[in-house]
Design a protein around this motif. Structure first.
Motif, PDB file in Angstrom:
ATOM      1  N   GLY A 206      10.768  50.647  46.051  1.00 61.34           N
ATOM      2  CA  GLY A 206       9.996  52.057  45.467  1.00 61.34           C
ATOM      3  C   GLY A 206       8.463  52.182  45.228  1.00 61.34           C
ATOM      4  N   MET A 207       8.144  50.473  44.044  1.00 62.73           N
ATOM      5  CA  MET A 207       6.415  50.384  43.976  1.00 62.73           C
ATOM      6  C   MET A 207       5.750  50.396  45.323  1.00 62.73           C
ATOM      7  SD  MET A 207       7.154  47.100  41.210  1.00 62.73           S
ATOM      8  CE  MET A 207       8.119  45.768  41.888  1.00 62.73           C
ATOM      9  N   ALA A 208       6.118  49.792  46.437  1.00 65.22           N
ATOM     10  CA  ALA A 208       5.601  50.109  48.046  1.00 65.22           C
ATOM     11  C   ALA A 208       4.792  51.514  47.768  1.00 65.22           C
ATOM     12  CB  ALA A 208       5.966  49.579  48.741  1.00 65.22           C
ATOM     13  N   VAL A 209       5.321  52.712  47.391  1.00 63.94           N
ATOM     14  CA  VAL A 209       5.498  53.954  47.493  1.00 63.94           C
ATOM     15  C   VAL A 209       4.577  55.318  46.455  1.00 63.94           C
ATOM     16  CG1 VAL A 209       6.177  54.094  49.898  1.00 63.94           C
ATOM     17  CG2 VAL A 209       7.159  54.886  47.685  1.00 63.94           C
ATOM     18  N   MET A 210       5.115  54.526  45.390  1.00 62.28           N
ATOM     19  CA  MET A 210       5.044  55.070  44.227  1.00 62.28           C
ATOM     20  C   MET A 210       3.967  54.482  43.070  1.00 62.28           C
ATOM     21  SD  MET A 210       8.284  57.151  43.155  1.00 62.28           S
ATOM     22  CE  MET A 210       7.598  58.668  41.812  1.00 62.28           C
ATOM     23  N   PRO A 211       3.464  54.789  42.344  1.00 64.35           N
ATOM     24  CA  PRO A 211       2.742  53.841  40.985  1.00 64.35           C
ATOM     25  C   PRO A 211       3.843  53.845  39.803  1.00 64.35           C
ATOM     26  CG  PRO A 211       1.710  56.725  41.301  1.00 64.35           C
ATOM     27  CD  PRO A 211       2.921  56.337  42.213  1.00 64.35           C
ATOM     28  N   GLN A 212       3.718  52.464  39.524  1.00 65.86           N
ATOM     29  CA  GLN A 212       4.817  51.908  38.773  1.00 65.86           C
ATOM     30  C   GLN A 212       5.840  53.529  38.049  1.00 65.86           C
ATOM     31  OE1 GLN A 212       4.153  48.266  37.616  1.00 65.86           O
ATOM     32  NE2 GLN A 212       3.325  47.252  39.299  1.00 65.86           N
ATOM     33  N   ASN A 213       4.584  53.185  36.997  1.00 65.65           N
ATOM     34  CA  ASN A 213       4.647  54.292  36.063  1.00 65.65           C
ATOM     35  C   ASN A 213       5.270  55.215  36.072  1.00 65.65           C
ATOM     36  OD1 ASN A 213       3.128  53.099  33.867  1.00 65.65           O
ATOM     37  ND2 ASN A 213       1.491  54.028  33.819  1.00 65.65           N
ATOM     38  N   ALA A 214       5.127  56.006  37.406  1.00 64.02           N
ATOM     39  CA  ALA A 214       6.629  57.040  37.921  1.00 64.02           C
ATOM     40  C   ALA A 214       7.473  56.494  38.298  1.00 64.02           C
ATOM     41  CB  ALA A 214       5.621  58.155  38.797  1.00 64.02           C
ATOM     42  N   LEU A 215       7.408  55.749  39.083  1.00 66.02           N
ATOM     43  CA  LEU A 215       8.714  54.977  39.846  1.00 66.02           C
ATOM     44  C   LEU A 215       9.468  54.735  38.237  1.00 66.02           C
ATOM     45  CD1 LEU A 215      10.294  54.444  41.974  1.00 66.02           C
ATOM     46  CD2 LEU A 215       9.197  52.136  41.422  1.00 66.02           C
ATOM     47  N   LEU A 216       9.045  53.979  37.386  1.00 66.42           N
ATOM     48  CA  LEU A 216      10.127  54.108  36.229  1.00 66.42           C
ATOM     49  C   LEU A 216      10.817  55.039  35.977  1.00 66.42           C
ATOM     50  CD1 LEU A 216      10.648  51.903  33.974  1.00 66.42           C
ATOM     51  CD2 LEU A 216       9.095  52.992  32.740  1.00 66.42           C
ATOM     52  N   LEU A 217      10.299  56.751  35.887  1.00 63.16           N
ATOM     53  CA  LEU A 217      11.096  57.444  35.182  1.00 63.16           C
ATOM     54  C   LEU A 217      11.965  57.985  35.791  1.00 63.16           C
ATOM     55  CD1 LEU A 217      10.991  60.014  33.438  1.00 63.16           C
ATOM     56  CD2 LEU A 217       9.730  61.485  33.651  1.00 63.16           C
ATOM     57  N   VAL A 218      11.530  57.982  37.391  1.00 55.30           N
ATOM     58  CA  VAL A 218      12.280  58.882  38.568  1.00 55.30           C
ATOM     59  C   VAL A 218      13.531  58.075  38.459  1.00 55.30           C
ATOM     60  CG1 VAL A 218      12.205  59.048  41.571  1.00 55.30           C
ATOM     61  CG2 VAL A 218      10.357  59.470  39.264  1.00 55.30           C
ATOM     62  N   VAL A 219      13.361  55.757  38.964  1.00 59.06           N
ATOM     63  CA  VAL A 219      14.637  55.870  39.046  1.00 59.06           C
ATOM     64  C   VAL A 219      14.726  55.054  37.518  1.00 59.06           C
ATOM     65  CG1 VAL A 219      14.577  53.276  39.410  1.00 59.06           C
ATOM     66  CG2 VAL A 219      13.330  54.031  40.580  1.00 59.06           C
ATOM     67  N   ALA A 220      14.475  55.874  36.117  1.00 62.47           N
ATOM     68  CA  ALA A 220      16.089  56.238  35.460  1.00 62.47           C
ATOM     69  C   ALA A 220      16.591  57.465  35.934  1.00 62.47           C
ATOM     70  CB  ALA A 220      14.789  56.372  33.916  1.00 62.47           C
ATOM     71  N   LEU A 221      16.247  57.980  36.458  1.00 69.12           N
ATOM     72  CA  LEU A 221      16.764  59.225  36.415  1.00 69.12           C
ATOM     73  C   LEU A 221      18.134  59.130  37.650  1.00 69.12           C
ATOM     74  CD1 LEU A 221      13.826  61.789  36.310  1.00 69.12           C
ATOM     75  CD2 LEU A 221      15.679  61.874  33.961  1.00 69.12           C
ATOM     76  N   VAL A 222      17.368  58.539  38.349  1.00 65.66           N
ATOM     77  CA  VAL A 222      18.048  58.662  39.374  1.00 65.66           C
ATOM     78  C   VAL A 222      19.661  57.450  38.658  1.00 65.66           C
ATOM     79  CG1 VAL A 222      18.643  57.440  41.945  1.00 65.66           C
ATOM     80  CG2 VAL A 222      16.583  58.809  41.229  1.00 65.66           C
ATOM     81  N   GLY A 223      19.197  57.125  38.344  1.00 66.17           N
ATOM     82  CA  GLY A 223      20.646  55.488  37.667  1.00 66.17           C
ATOM     83  C   GLY A 223      20.934  56.424  37.121  1.00 66.17           C
ATOM     84  N   CYS A 224      20.488  56.888  36.139  1.00 63.53           N
ATOM     85  CA  CYS A 224      21.963  57.645  35.078  1.00 63.53           C
ATOM     86  C   CYS A 224      22.829  58.602  35.506  1.00 63.53           C
ATOM     87  CB  CYS A 224      20.939  59.126  34.359  1.00 63.53           C
ATOM     88  SG  CYS A 224      19.620  57.791  32.336  1.00 63.53           S
ATOM     89  N   PHE A 225      22.332  59.485  36.936  1.00 64.42           N
ATOM     90  CA  PHE A 225      22.954  60.323  37.763  1.00 64.42           C
ATOM     91  C   PHE A 225      23.949  59.519  38.149  1.00 64.42           C
ATOM     92  CE2 PHE A 225      23.626  61.933  41.794  1.00 64.42           C
ATOM     93  CZ  PHE A 225      24.049  63.901  41.509  1.00 64.42           C
ATOM     94  N   ALA A 226      23.613  58.238  39.117  1.00 60.19           N
ATOM     95  CA  ALA A 226      24.698  57.642  39.594  1.00 60.19           C
ATOM     96  C   ALA A 226      25.132  56.887  38.882  1.00 60.19           C
ATOM     97  CB  ALA A 226      23.891  56.411  39.700  1.00 60.19           C
TER      98      ALA A 226
END
Length: 235
Positions: A206-226
């Motif tokens: 994800g770091m290749a396509v998104m800013p790290q700060n926004a990526l952190l939030l998105v990945v946290a949500l995806v991780g919780c859902f998974a």
């Protein structure tokens, strides 16, 4: 840990984490002082912002002369996970008053969240205001004082990056993750490791396509859902 939810138990169980706070807060103070912040500014940031990862980010943005809007947005994105953590803890403190819950949520951190979720394994899924508040306040006071001490020492270390001081925060998160995995027996190890793997892969690519700060939030949500999905599917 044990099943007690009093102040003494909280102080004893929070103490190892407090020692970790000392190292990280001093590292922040040293880094901030080397980048031009005064000791008073360092202490005030630790007391008002009170978010280790955010404070490191804010210092770097100040050095780059970023605008106030960019700083505020970055701080929100980096620490938005606190909303998720508070949501997880809230059901276990629902018996407390609204103001007590607001206070607990205000001082909740990654470390006290990890301690709280681990404590649930020893208390029949219960938490008390006195226990969690003691953990939160100990962490808060230690962070503020230690960052100030780091600021005082900052003049002695003009280039802290070359010593890898900034990695102290990452090291603590790794330690907390390990403790959470080994302590939580309510979730299968395979599920925990799978979620960790998913988060690691998403962050890496994800770091290749998104800013790290926004990526952190998105990945946290995806991780919780998974994690929720796997917990329901895997029996």
């Amino acid at each position: 840990m044990n099943g007690d939810l009093d102040v003494r138990s909280a102080a004893r169980e929070t103490l190892p984490t407090v020692f970790g706070y000392i190292g990280i807060a001093m590292a922040f103070g040293i880094t901030a002082r080397a980048n031009g912040l005064s000791v008073l500014e360092i202490v005030l940031m630790s007391m008002i912002t009170y978010a280790g990862s955010v404070e490191f980010v804010v210092v770097s943005l100040i050095v780059m002369h970023a605008g106030i809007g960019a700083i505020v947005l970055s701080a929100f994105l980096v620490n938005a996970r606190a909303i998720l953590m508070s949501t997880v803890i809230a059901p276990y403190t629902a018996h407390e008053s609204l103001w007590k819950n607001i206070w607990l949520g205000t001082l909740l951190t990654d470390e006290t969240f990890a301690l709280g979720t681990s404590k649930l394994n020893y208390t029949d899924r219960r938490l008390s205001f006195s226990w969690l508040n003691t953990a939160n306040v100990m962490a808060y006071v230690t962070w503020a004082i230690s960052s100030g001490v780091g600021g005082l020492l900052g003049n002695l270390i003009p280039n802290p990056e070359k010593y890898g001081i900034g990695f102290a925060l990452v090291a603590m998160f790794i330690g907390l993750l390990y403790l959470q995995v080994v302590a939580d027996k309510s979730i299968k190890l395979t599920i925990q490791l799978s979620v960790i793997g998913i988060v690691a892969v998403l962050m890496y690519f994800g770091m290749a396509v998104m800013p790290q700060n926004a990526l952190l939030l998105v990945v946290a949500l995806v991780g919780c859902f998974a994690g929720v999905v796997m917990k329901r599917v895997v029996k």
